[in-house]
Design a protein around this motif. Structure first.
Motif, PDB file in Angstrom:
ATOM      1  N   PRO A   1      17.092 -15.879  -1.636  1.00  0.00           N
ATOM      2  CA  PRO A   1      16.911 -14.996  -0.469  1.00  0.00           C
ATOM      3  C   PRO A   1      16.391 -13.613  -0.849  1.00  0.00           C
ATOM      4  N   ILE A   2      16.796 -13.109  -2.008  1.00  0.00           N
ATOM      5  CA  ILE A   2      16.310 -11.806  -2.459  1.00  0.00           C
ATOM      6  C   ILE A   2      14.797 -11.863  -2.704  1.00  0.00           C
ATOM      7  N   MET A   3      14.316 -12.966  -3.274  1.00  0.00           N
ATOM      8  CA  MET A   3      12.879 -13.127  -3.499  1.00  0.00           C
ATOM      9  C   MET A   3      12.128 -13.096  -2.161  1.00  0.00           C
ATOM     10  N   PHE A   4      12.631 -13.855  -1.182  1.00  0.00           N
ATOM     11  CA  PHE A   4      12.008 -13.859   0.139  1.00  0.00           C
ATOM     12  C   PHE A   4      12.031 -12.462   0.751  1.00  0.00           C
ATOM     13  N   LEU A   5      13.155 -11.763   0.641  1.00  0.00           N
ATOM     14  CA  LEU A   5      13.258 -10.420   1.212  1.00  0.00           C
ATOM     15  C   LEU A   5      12.230  -9.481   0.584  1.00  0.00           C
ATOM     16  N   GLY A   6      12.044  -9.579  -0.724  1.00  0.00           N
ATOM     17  CA  GLY A   6      11.059  -8.739  -1.398  1.00  0.00           C
ATOM     18  C   GLY A   6       9.646  -9.009  -0.921  1.00  0.00           C
ATOM     19  N   ILE A   7       9.301 -10.279  -0.780  1.00  0.00           N
ATOM     20  CA  ILE A   7       7.961 -10.636  -0.315  1.00  0.00           C
ATOM     21  C   ILE A   7       7.761 -10.200   1.135  1.00  0.00           C
ATOM     22  N   TYR A   8       8.768 -10.426   1.968  1.00  0.00           N
ATOM     23  CA  TYR A   8       8.653 -10.015   3.370  1.00  0.00           C
ATOM     24  C   TYR A   8       8.520  -8.502   3.493  1.00  0.00           C
ATOM     25  N   PHE A   9       9.286  -7.761   2.700  1.00  0.00           N
ATOM     26  CA  PHE A   9       9.208  -6.302   2.755  1.00  0.00           C
ATOM     27  C   PHE A   9       7.814  -5.835   2.336  1.00  0.00           C
ATOM     28  N   PHE A  10       7.268  -6.455   1.294  1.00  0.00           N
ATOM     29  CA  PHE A  10       5.921  -6.108   0.858  1.00  0.00           C
ATOM     30  C   PHE A  10       4.906  -6.376   1.960  1.00  0.00           C
ATOM     31  N   LEU A  11       4.994  -7.544   2.605  1.00  0.00           N
ATOM     32  CA  LEU A  11       4.037  -7.883   3.660  1.00  0.00           C
ATOM     33  C   LEU A  11       4.187  -6.982   4.882  1.00  0.00           C
ATOM     34  N   ILE A  12       5.396  -6.543   5.170  1.00  0.00           N
ATOM     35  CA  ILE A  12       5.574  -5.589   6.274  1.00  0.00           C
ATOM     36  C   ILE A  12       4.870  -4.281   5.940  1.00  0.00           C
TER      37      ILE A  12
END
Length: 169
Positions: A127-138
């Motif tokens: 989940p941390i990996m997904f959160l990092g990618i989502y934050f970057f894309l935002i």
């Protein structure tokens, strides 16, 4: 052979590999990557819904069945929107919240042995990996290879606005 010609090749290779940037292609790749990764979780849960339903946690006071189906809808629906680059920043919010909740449950060991959990030693990293990618894309947006960009161009041209507005954002 001239010494400058010998040194010129490494210099050209260095400048070519460090100077050129494929940011929009990189954003497309990242959107497709994170979309496919989350989509496969949703499809796996959809296929094993009867098994998973009995062990799925109750999230935010919702019954386990509703929590599970909400998660499946987020994983499949939002992934498709993110991969297409349509309403990207908006469609990132539900999986971002879902991954935050998943991280909470993994860290607090509320979920003991569920069929949908990965068998890694440290499942909290996912989940941390997904959160990092989502934050970057935002932060960076979907890029120019996206439905969002083409819709923005259409809206700008329909109001006789300049494309420079897209670069300022």
């Amino acid at each position: 052979m001239d010494r400058h010609k010998v040194l010129d090749l490494p210099r050209k290779i260095y400048v070519t590999t460090t100077g050129y940037s494929y940011t929009h292609l990189g954003r497309l790749f990242l959107r497709l990557f994170v979309g496919i990764m989350l989509l496969q979780f949703g499809i796996r849960q959809l296929n094993d819904a009867e098994i998973i339903c009995s062990s799925f946690p109750s999230v935010m006071g919702l019954p386990p069945e509703i929590s599970m189906w909400t998660m499946i809808c987020i994983e499949i629906g939002c992934s498709l929107f993110i991969m297409a680059g349509f309403l990207t920043r908006i469609m990132i919010i539900p999986p971002f919240i879902a991954m935050s909740v998943a991280e909470y449950y993994l860290l607090h060991d509320v979920v003991s042995t569920a069929a949908y959990r990965l068998s890694w030693e440290q499942p909290g990293y996912l989940p941390i990996m997904f959160l990092g990618i989502y934050f970057f894309l935002i932060l960076v947006g979907p890029g120019k290879i996206s439905v969002d960009y083409f819709l923005s161009l259409h809206l700008l041209h329909s109001t006789d606005s300049s494309e420079d507005e897209l670069e300022e954002v």
